[in-house]
Design an enzyme around this catalytic site. Sequence first.
Site, PDB file in Angstrom:
ATOM      1  N   HIS A 138       0.847  -1.178   0.000  1.00 23.19           N
ATOM      2  CA  HIS A 138       0.000   0.000   0.000  1.00 23.19           C
ATOM      3  C   HIS A 138       0.888   1.235   0.000  1.00 23.19           C
ATOM      4  CE1 HIS A 138      -3.868  -2.014   0.415  1.00 23.19           C
ATOM      5  NE2 HIS A 138      -3.258  -2.873   1.216  1.00 23.19           N
ATOM      6  N   ASP A 167      -0.267   7.194  -3.350  1.00 22.00           N
ATOM      7  CA  ASP A 167      -1.502   6.998  -4.111  1.00 22.00           C
ATOM      8  C   ASP A 167      -1.818   8.176  -5.024  1.00 22.00           C
ATOM      9  OD1 ASP A 167      -2.058   4.514  -3.119  1.00 22.00           O
ATOM     10  OD2 ASP A 167      -3.597   5.152  -1.717  1.00 22.00           O
TER      11      ASP A 167
END
Length: 389
Positions: A138, A167
């Site tokens: 992540h 992200d």
Amino acid sequence: MTPTAPRKTTAHRGPLSGIRVVELGGIGPGPFAGMLLGDLGAEVIRIDRPQDAGKPNPHPILHRNRRSVTIDLKHGQGTDVVLALIDTADAVIEGFRPGVAERLGIGPYALLARNPALAYGRMTGWGQDGPLAAEPGHDINFIALSGALHAIGPADEPVVPLNLIGDMGGGGMLLAFGLLAGILSARSTGRGQVVDAAMTDGSATLLAMIHGFLNAGGWEDERERNSIDGGSPCYGVYRCADDRHVALGIGDERSYGALLQVLRLEDDPDFADRRDSTAWRAMRKTLGEVFGSRDRDAWERVFAGRGACVTPVLSLTEAPRHPHNHARGTFRTGPDGAIEPAPAPRFSGTPAAEPSRASVIGSDTENVLAEVGYVPGRIAGLRAQGVIA
């Protein structure tokens, strides 16, 4: 293969009007790239799972400005439907792990064989190759490996910077930039290509200036030892009397002089040279005491118009109400009445339209399929087989 009708596009305002993007589901950075492109006028068609059809969109801001089509990507006929859609597209956004799209029959080279001018954007954390390519992860893992996480936070431990660096900035925003570059290249050469956007790569790219400092001997590879990492007392946050904070961002002598004048510190020997790191501890202690003597909003009033680079640290709910953000329309009230960031950047000649509500999942399936040549009977047959919903 189902024959396709002449391409039709939904009318949009914005500089990307006329560009069609197919987004193959996904979470986080891929949808963020789709939002950025859709905000600026691109037609974005998102492919969702049939089992979610009819549900309200769970990400109404991130999924705004696109239409939703439900297709079972694991069904052979579902693959044919996706191929028909991509035949009409300028770009595709794919965020699966390496190899998954190929197994589904919608990998880049299968698509480029049909649509040679396609920009095929692949969004992953580690990239399409390398020892970690197949590993899960992540945002925090990707920015840990690039060095970005190490550089952020107080001296004793790194601080998690939300998911803004991996992200969003190093992922979705870089992918949107890469897709536009791919589209421009294809329009001049006729040849599409794969855009391999990895969050590890992107977050490393965001460190370009810091690496420049490091290479020149102007940066210490430790937290809170440098001018813009919280080390300098002139670049950081200070707690106020009401337990809220102000941000201080001094970067030049004029603003430094204004700060000292407002705080009446011109004659304090500790503040003679803001770059003198031997005085930083004493400077920080004094500034902490001074800022701690008044409430945050009182300091905002004191510094208004003084050019000292002192601003209130606003919460997420406070920021939309600040006079500057209100005047510029930095935030807007969305179709559902909730506050959301407005599209950015702004264009003088091709302004973006107001963002549209995220579609109910699957609500655009019939219309989009009809646009690429599927007749009602064929659509009904696909629905009966569970290929679409």
